[in-house]
Design an enzyme around this catalytic site. Structure first.
Site, PDB file in Angstrom:
ATOM      1  N   ASP A 192       7.774   2.194   2.899  1.00  0.00           N
ATOM      2  CA  ASP A 192       6.381   2.294   2.485  1.00  0.00           C
ATOM      3  C   ASP A 192       5.433   1.757   3.545  1.00  0.00           C
ATOM      4  O   ASP A 192       4.235   2.060   3.517  1.00  0.00           O
ATOM      5  CB  ASP A 192       6.191   1.524   1.176  1.00  0.00           C
ATOM      6  CG  ASP A 192       4.809   1.739   0.575  1.00  0.00           C
ATOM      7  OD1 ASP A 192       4.422   2.902   0.401  1.00  0.00           O
ATOM      8  OD2 ASP A 192       4.121   0.735   0.305  1.00  0.00           O
ATOM      9  N   LEU A 232      -1.565   1.908  -4.242  1.00  0.00           N
ATOM     10  CA  LEU A 232      -2.755   2.528  -3.664  1.00  0.00           C
ATOM     11  C   LEU A 232      -2.683   2.651  -2.147  1.00  0.00           C
ATOM     12  O   LEU A 232      -3.628   3.131  -1.529  1.00  0.00           O
ATOM     13  CB  LEU A 232      -4.000   1.719  -4.042  1.00  0.00           C
ATOM     14  CG  LEU A 232      -4.384   1.744  -5.533  1.00  0.00           C
ATOM     15  CD1 LEU A 232      -5.529   0.787  -5.795  1.00  0.00           C
ATOM     16  CD2 LEU A 232      -4.769   3.154  -5.958  1.00  0.00           C
ATOM     17  N   ARG A 233      -1.572   2.196  -1.552  1.00  0.00           N
ATOM     18  CA  ARG A 233      -1.476   2.316  -0.099  1.00  0.00           C
ATOM     19  C   ARG A 233      -1.510   3.783   0.328  1.00  0.00           C
ATOM     20  O   ARG A 233      -2.055   4.120   1.379  1.00  0.00           O
ATOM     21  CB  ARG A 233      -0.207   1.633   0.403  1.00  0.00           C
ATOM     22  CG  ARG A 233      -0.084   1.671   1.928  1.00  0.00           C
ATOM     23  CD  ARG A 233       1.107   0.897   2.445  1.00  0.00           C
ATOM     24  NE  ARG A 233       0.892  -0.534   2.326  1.00  0.00           N
ATOM     25  CZ  ARG A 233       1.620  -1.345   1.583  1.00  0.00           C
ATOM     26  NH1 ARG A 233       2.608  -0.856   0.866  1.00  0.00           N
ATOM     27  NH2 ARG A 233       1.370  -2.630   1.523  1.00  0.00           N
ATOM     28  N   ALA A 234      -0.932   4.662  -0.475  1.00  0.00           N
ATOM     29  CA  ALA A 234      -0.930   6.086  -0.126  1.00  0.00           C
ATOM     30  C   ALA A 234      -2.353   6.626  -0.041  1.00  0.00           C
ATOM     31  O   ALA A 234      -2.675   7.415   0.851  1.00  0.00           O
ATOM     32  CB  ALA A 234      -0.124   6.874  -1.158  1.00  0.00           C
TER      33      ALA A 234
END
Length: 704
Positions: free
Chosen positions: A199, A280-282
């Site tokens: 990730d 929410l990193r995406a």
């Protein structure tokens, strides 16, 4: 005589094809905040070549003269170990660095450590920077990142998350900035990457060698010309390289002025919500990549094409629900979402729900059209190809850690015809000597769950992992012993201190003799070779039971993946045993073989055990430090071949576990008898899942 100039590297512009990989690297060159690139692909596809060529295109880095941590003259790090800096003197520019992290690097080489030479000669505590400091404001490249030891992965995760490195060791307490572009390459056949590190990569690209003969010929032609005369070859690409470098610099200048419109932002969040990525990193990565793409193409605002390309690179590796899901993204669904949210404003005062655009209250896991997200794609990226579909919550999601919340698999389903011993109706024909029963269609696997932990007894010294106890250079410090490998500084100084007067110390430094040296003793964990021997004969062919067996082996495979084991798979049926999966670090390959496993025929249990003994013998020669764990999955029947007792003798001394698959109201106890011959721990299939005592370690008994 001045040193010879280093040979030029292969030019970035000269790489044939690889358009997605080039674009992903250029996006990060324009906006390092995107978070790096993970390059997945088969061997021999120029992954390392193109990554190493990127550094030559990056703009030079302004740095404070003499600062080992590359502080920017305009905004030096106030906590820099080499500070405070005099910024009035200005700075100098140096080329951007490409720092390579070897897979076998030590912890102190990565983070830095006490400067032992100065400590022993000058008696001062001085910090020697590591690779994280060297990579600050540059590129940190990890080839074969999936083979990186877990202790180094943990350090990388901390540095990537915080943008700085904290070093607390050997009396040194240092903090320094460590913001870098993380680029990793890997071959999925050699094992997958830990989800936490996966990730952290902003973008991911799948690469494969072209199948076009003309393109392959051009690749070979250019490579041969480069090897004949690297300088002349590189000179021929000077203009193309200069043009790319200038375009990167110009795009960086434009980046702050690119507008991310509300419409584009809604498209990004709608795509991320509809594809059900975690966290929410995406969304952040996709937004940054889309802005970088707009700057690269000299656009003033982000367009739908920028969002589409950014999502295609940023989301596939974030959609995986377990290690056996292949990364991928359904292009048709992506286009549908982008079209639906193009230039669309939400109703005034109404909360926006990208996962339910029509307000129809679609259930979790749908895209608002009534279709589950995993059913409209053909790549299986979100687990749609798993037979249990919505019931598969992944390992450990049920209340008891098992499938369906029951904490254990159910060998038989209501309505399945079975014999008195739980076997399939064809089993009596097999026992009457009627030959092999007809081969049945491969049964799907039950949902994976969290199994018990089985370990090899004793203390090993194998490859770092998370299964059995081991003496490891990467574990917890438990003591010191005489030696010079992995110096234990405190113990060395303590051993030398009582002899200083006799050695004539004059007060300037410590007098250390070879006999004073002490090396660190660490207790850690190792990865093992987990060899599965699975009964696929007719006696196991009851479809419900084979589903449970495959679910159990799939769960154990997943556990082996998480504990960094090598795995192998032997199946036996009919008249022989087959090595379905030679020992490998690619647990994903084991899952694929298990999915296609057919059943039927007689039960050559002895052949399976003998094949296991042969495989373990060969692996012991290849990797003597890696200790094996044998997992035999069977109901204990043996209807073909010699008595299994003789075959079990060949496995003397191997730590073993027997998973007893016998079911039904009448049990013959054949698997338990086999376990006694192997001196193995015997676990019934329905007891394999971890229960409320999941924290306890169940250790396989050593053979007598």
């Amino acid at each position: 005589m001045p040193p010879a100039a280093p040979a030029p590297g292969y030019p970035f512009s000269a790489v044939v094809g690889m358009d997605d990989l080039k674009l992903a690297l250029l996006i990060n060159a324009v906006s390092p905040g995107v978070g790096g690139v993970l390059v997945r692909g088969e061997k021999g596809t120029a992954k390392s070549t193109i990554v190493r060529a990127l550094a030559a295109l990056l703009p030079p880095v302004p740095a404070v003269p003499g600062c080992r941590f590359s502080c920017a003259p305009a905004a030096p790090d106030p906590g820099c170990p080499d500070g405070p800096h005099d910024t009035g003197a200005g700075g100098h520019e140096r080329p951007a660095r490409l720092v390579e992290l070897p897979v076998g690097a030590s912890e102190d080489r990565l983070t830095g450590s006490l400067d032992i030479e100065r400590a022993l000669t000058e008696g001062v505590t001085a910090f020697e920077p590591g690779l994280l400091a060297a990579a600050h404001r540059g590129v940190l490249y990890v080839d074969e990142v999936n083979l990186l030891h877990d202790h180094l992965v943990d350090l990388l995760l901390d540095a990537a998350a915080m943008g700085e490195s904290h070093v607390e060791r050997e009396g040194v307490s240092v903090r320094h900035a460590a913001r870098f572009l993380l680029v990793g390459t890997m071959n999925p056949e050699e094992g997958e990457l830990r989800p936490q590190l996966l990730d952290r990569f902003g973008l991911t690209v799948e690469v494969a060698a072209t199948r076009d003969p003309a393109e392959r010929a051009e690749v070979v032609r250019r490579r041969l010309r480069f090897e004949d005369d690297p300088a002349a070859f590189a000179a021929g690409w000077t203009d193309a390289e200069a043009g790319l470098a200038a375009r990167i610099a110009a795009a960086r200048d434009r980046l702050p002025r690119v507008e991310l419109t509300d419409a584009a932002l809604r498209q990004i969040t709608a795509v991320c919500a509809s594809f059900e990525v975690d966290g929410l990193r995406a969304d952040l990565v996709t937004a940054r990549a889309a802005i970088a793409l707009a700057a690269w193409h000299d656009r003033r605002s982000v367009t739908a094409d920028d969002v589409r390309t950014a999502a295609r690179l940023a989301l596939p590796h974030r959609r995986r629900r377990d290690p056996f899901d292949a990364p991928g993204l359904d292009a048709e669904k992506l286009d549908r979402i982008l079209d639906e949210y193009a230039d669309q404003d939400p109703p005034e005062g109404a909360p926006e729900d990208p996962a339910d655009p029509d307000g129809r209250g679609g259930t979790n896991g749908t895209d608002g059209t009534g279709e589950a997200d995993g059913t409209d794609g053909s790549d299986g990226a979100d687990g749609a190809d798993r037979p249990d579909g919505p019931d598969d919550d992944g390992p450990g999601d049920g209340p008891g850690g098992g499938p369906g919340g029951g904490g254990a698999p159910h060998p038989e389903a209501p309505g399945e015809p079975t014999g008195t011993d739980g076997s399939a109706p064809s089993a009596p024909d097999e026992e009457r000597g009627g030959g092999e029963s007809a081969e049945s269609e491969p049964a799907p696997a039950d949902a994976a769950y969290k199994p018990r932990l089985f370990t090899v007894p004793g203390i090993g010294a194998g490859a770092p992992g998370r299964r059995s106890k081991a003496r490891s250079p990467y574990g917890r410090v438990s003591g010191a012993r005489p030696g010079a490998r992995g110096l234990h500084l405190t113990a060395t100084l303590r051993a030398a201190a009582p002899h200083q007067s006799a050695r004539g110390r004059d007060g300037t430094g410590l007098v250390v003799r070879p006999g004073d040296l002490r090396e660190t003793v660490r207790d850690g964990r190792e990865g093992n070779l987990v060899l599965f021997v699975v009964d696929a004969s007719g006696s196991m062919a009851a479809r419900a039971r084979m589903r449970a067996v495959k679910g159990a082996v799939l769960s154990l495979l997943l556990d082996a993946y998480q504990r960094r084991d090598k795995v192998g798979l032997i199946t036996f049926r009919g008249a022989a045993a087959e090595l379905a999966l030679p020992p490998t670090s690619s647990v994903e390959a084991g899952a694929r073989r298990l999915e296609r496993l057919p059943t039927g025929g007689r039960t050559p249990l002895s052949a399976g055990l003998l094949r296991a003994a042969d495989v373990l013998r060969v692996e012991r020669l290849r990797d003597p430090a890696r200790r094996p764990l044998l997992v035999v999955v069977t109901d204990g029947r043996a209807t073909h071949g010699p008595d299994p007792s003789a075959a079990a003798a060949h496995l003397h001394g191997v730590a073993s576990v027997v998973v007893d698959c016998e079911s039904g109201p009448v049990r013959l106890g054949l698997a338990a008898a086999l376990g006694a011959r192997l001196a193995a721990e015997v676990v019934r299939l329905e007891e394999l899942a971890a229960d409320s005592l999941a924290g306890l370690v169940r250790t396989a008994r050593p053979a007598a």
